[in-house]
Design a protein around this motif. Structure first.
Motif, short mmCIF file in Angstrom:
data_model
loop_
_atom_site.label_atom_id
_atom_site.label_comp_id
_atom_site.label_asym_id
_atom_site.label_seq_id
_atom_site.Cartn_x
_atom_site.Cartn_y
_atom_site.Cartn_z
N VAL A 86 0.84 -1.20 0.00
CA VAL A 86 0.00 0.00 0.00
C VAL A 86 0.87 1.25 0.00
CG1 VAL A 86 -2.05 -1.01 1.08
CG2 VAL A 86 -0.22 -0.15 2.52
N TRP A 87 0.43 2.26 -0.77
CA TRP A 87 1.09 3.56 -0.75
C TRP A 87 0.56 4.34 0.44
CZ3 TRP A 87 5.30 4.44 -3.43
CH2 TRP A 87 5.53 3.71 -4.59
N VAL A 88 1.46 4.82 1.27
CA VAL A 88 1.09 5.50 2.50
C VAL A 88 1.76 6.87 2.54
CG1 VAL A 88 1.19 5.38 5.02
CG2 VAL A 88 0.94 3.29 3.70
N ASN A 89 1.00 7.90 2.93
CA ASN A 89 1.59 9.21 3.13
C ASN A 89 2.64 9.11 4.23
OD1 ASN A 89 1.66 11.87 4.79
ND2 ASN A 89 0.89 12.48 2.78
N ILE A 90 3.82 9.68 4.01
CA ILE A 90 4.93 9.55 4.96
C ILE A 90 4.52 10.02 6.36
CG2 ILE A 90 7.25 10.38 5.55
CD1 ILE A 90 7.78 10.38 2.44
N GLU A 91 3.84 11.17 6.45
CA GLU A 91 3.45 11.68 7.77
C GLU A 91 2.43 10.76 8.44
OE1 GLU A 91 4.98 14.08 9.43
OE2 GLU A 91 6.30 14.16 7.69
N GLU A 92 1.52 10.18 7.65
CA GLU A 92 0.51 9.27 8.22
C GLU A 92 1.12 7.95 8.65
OE1 GLU A 92 -2.64 8.91 5.33
OE2 GLU A 92 -3.02 11.07 5.37
N ALA A 93 2.24 7.57 8.02
CA ALA A 93 2.88 6.29 8.35
C ALA A 93 3.26 6.22 9.82
CB ALA A 93 4.12 6.09 7.47
N TYR A 94 3.57 7.37 10.44
CA TYR A 94 3.97 7.38 11.84
C TYR A 94 2.84 6.92 12.77
CZ TYR A 94 8.16 9.84 10.33
OH TYR A 94 9.33 10.17 9.71
N THR A 95 1.60 6.94 12.29
CA THR A 95 0.46 6.54 13.13
C THR A 95 0.11 5.06 12.94
OG1 THR A 95 -1.22 7.08 11.47
CG2 THR A 95 -0.50 8.87 12.92
N LEU A 96 0.74 4.40 11.98
CA LEU A 96 0.41 3.00 11.68
C LEU A 96 1.12 2.05 12.64
CD1 LEU A 96 0.81 3.09 7.80
CD2 LEU A 96 -1.33 3.05 9.09
N PRO A 97 0.54 0.85 12.83
CA PRO A 97 1.25 -0.15 13.64
C PRO A 97 2.53 -0.58 12.93
CG PRO A 97 -0.80 -1.08 12.74
CD PRO A 97 -0.75 0.36 12.34
N MET A 98 3.64 -0.52 13.65
CA MET A 98 4.96 -0.86 13.11
C MET A 98 5.77 -1.55 14.19
SD MET A 98 6.65 2.40 11.16
CE MET A 98 5.81 3.13 9.78
N GLN A 99 6.64 -2.44 13.77
CA GLN A 99 7.61 -3.00 14.71
C GLN A 99 8.51 -1.86 15.19
OE1 GLN A 99 9.70 -5.97 12.40
NE2 GLN A 99 7.80 -6.36 11.32
N GLU A 100 8.95 -1.95 16.42
CA GLU A 100 9.81 -0.90 16.99
C GLU A 100 11.06 -0.68 16.13
OE1 GLU A 100 11.05 2.20 19.12
OE2 GLU A 100 9.08 1.24 19.30
N SER A 101 11.63 -1.76 15.59
CA SER A 101 12.85 -1.61 14.79
C SER A 101 12.60 -0.79 13.53
CB SER A 101 13.43 -2.97 14.43
OG SER A 101 12.58 -3.66 13.54
N ILE A 102 11.41 -0.91 12.94
CA ILE A 102 11.06 -0.12 11.75
C ILE A 102 10.78 1.32 12.18
CG2 ILE A 102 9.43 0.17 9.85
CD1 ILE A 102 11.08 -2.37 9.53
N ARG A 103 10.00 1.51 13.23
CA ARG A 103 9.65 2.84 13.70
C ARG A 103 10.90 3.65 14.05
NH1 ARG A 103 4.95 4.44 14.59
NH2 ARG A 103 4.00 2.43 15.03
N ARG A 104 11.87 3.00 14.66
CA ARG A 104 13.09 3.68 15.10
C ARG A 104 13.88 4.25 13.91
NH1 ARG A 104 15.40 -0.32 18.37
NH2 ARG A 104 14.51 0.64 20.22
N ARG A 105 13.92 3.52 12.80
CA ARG A 105 14.73 4.00 11.67
C ARG A 105 13.92 4.71 10.59
NH1 ARG A 105 15.54 -1.98 8.95
NH2 ARG A 105 14.43 -2.77 10.73
#
Length: 156
Positions: A106-125
Motif C-alpha cells: 500500500v502507498w502511505v503518506n509519509i506523515e501518516e505512516a507514523y500513526t500506523l502499527p509498526m515493529q519498533e525496529s522499523i519505527r526507530r529508523r
C-alpha cells in the motif's frame, strides 16, 4: 574468540513524492507495516538482494538504490549478529500485485505512516530514510529478558 552467526537482510524504502510503499504484514511475530526486504541469499550482493526482494514482494523493479544505513541486532549470549542493510529509491516501474507474499503493498503518506502499527525496529529508523546522511543502529539483545537491551544510534 567464539564463532559468530551472521545473518544478513535488506530493506528498501520506495518513495513516490510524499508517499512510500509499505507492506501490511499480518503473519508471524513480525506484524505491522514494513518496507519490502528480506534475507540475502549467498552469493548475491547485498544490493542485488534488495532489488530481488522488492520484485518478489511487490512486483516492482527498482533501480538506483541509495544506501541509508545499517541496523543490527547482536546477541552476546548466542553469538548472533543480524545485519539489515537499508536502502531508499525513487526509481521504480511495474504493477503492484493484488496481494503479495508478505502482505498487501500500500502507498502511505509519509506523515501518516507514523500513526500506523509498526515493529519498533522499523519505527526507530523510519524517519532516518528521509534525512541526508547515513545511520548505524545497534541493538544488543537481552537474552535473559527476551527483549531489546542497549540501543546505540549513530547518524552522520
Amino acid at each position: 574468540m567464539s564463532h559468530v552467526n551472521y545473518k544478513i537482510w535488506t530493506v528498501c524504502m520506495i518513495q513516490d513524492g510524499d508517499k512510500v510503499l509499505l507492506l501490511d504484514r499480518q503473519h508471524d511475530h513480525f506484524k505491522g507495516y514494513i518496507p519490502p526486504g528480506g534475507k540475502v541469499e549467498f552469493p548475491e550482493s547485498i544490493v542485488e538482494s534488495a532489488i530481488r526482494e522488492v520484485k518478489e514482494e511487490t512486483g516492482l523493479e527498482v533501480s538506483n538504490l541509495i544506501y541509508k544505513g545499517l541496523y543490527e541486532y547482536v546477541n552476546p549470549v548466542t553469538s548472533d549478529r543480524y545485519m539489515i542493510f537499508n536502502y531508499i529509491t525513487k526509481e521504480f516501474h511495474g504493477e503492484l500485485p493484488v496481494d503479495g507474499p508478505e502482505g498487501k503493498a500500500v502507498w502511505v503518506n509519509i506523515e501518516e505512516a507514523y500513526t500506523l502499527p509498526m515493529q519498533e525496529s522499523i519505527r526507530r529508523r523510519f524517519p532516518l530514510f528521509f534525512k541526508d546522511g547515513t545511520f548505524e543502529i545497534q541493538v544488543q539483545w537481552d537474552q535473559e529478558e527476551n527483549k531489546e537491551g542497549k540501543v546505540t544510534v549513530v547518524y552522520t
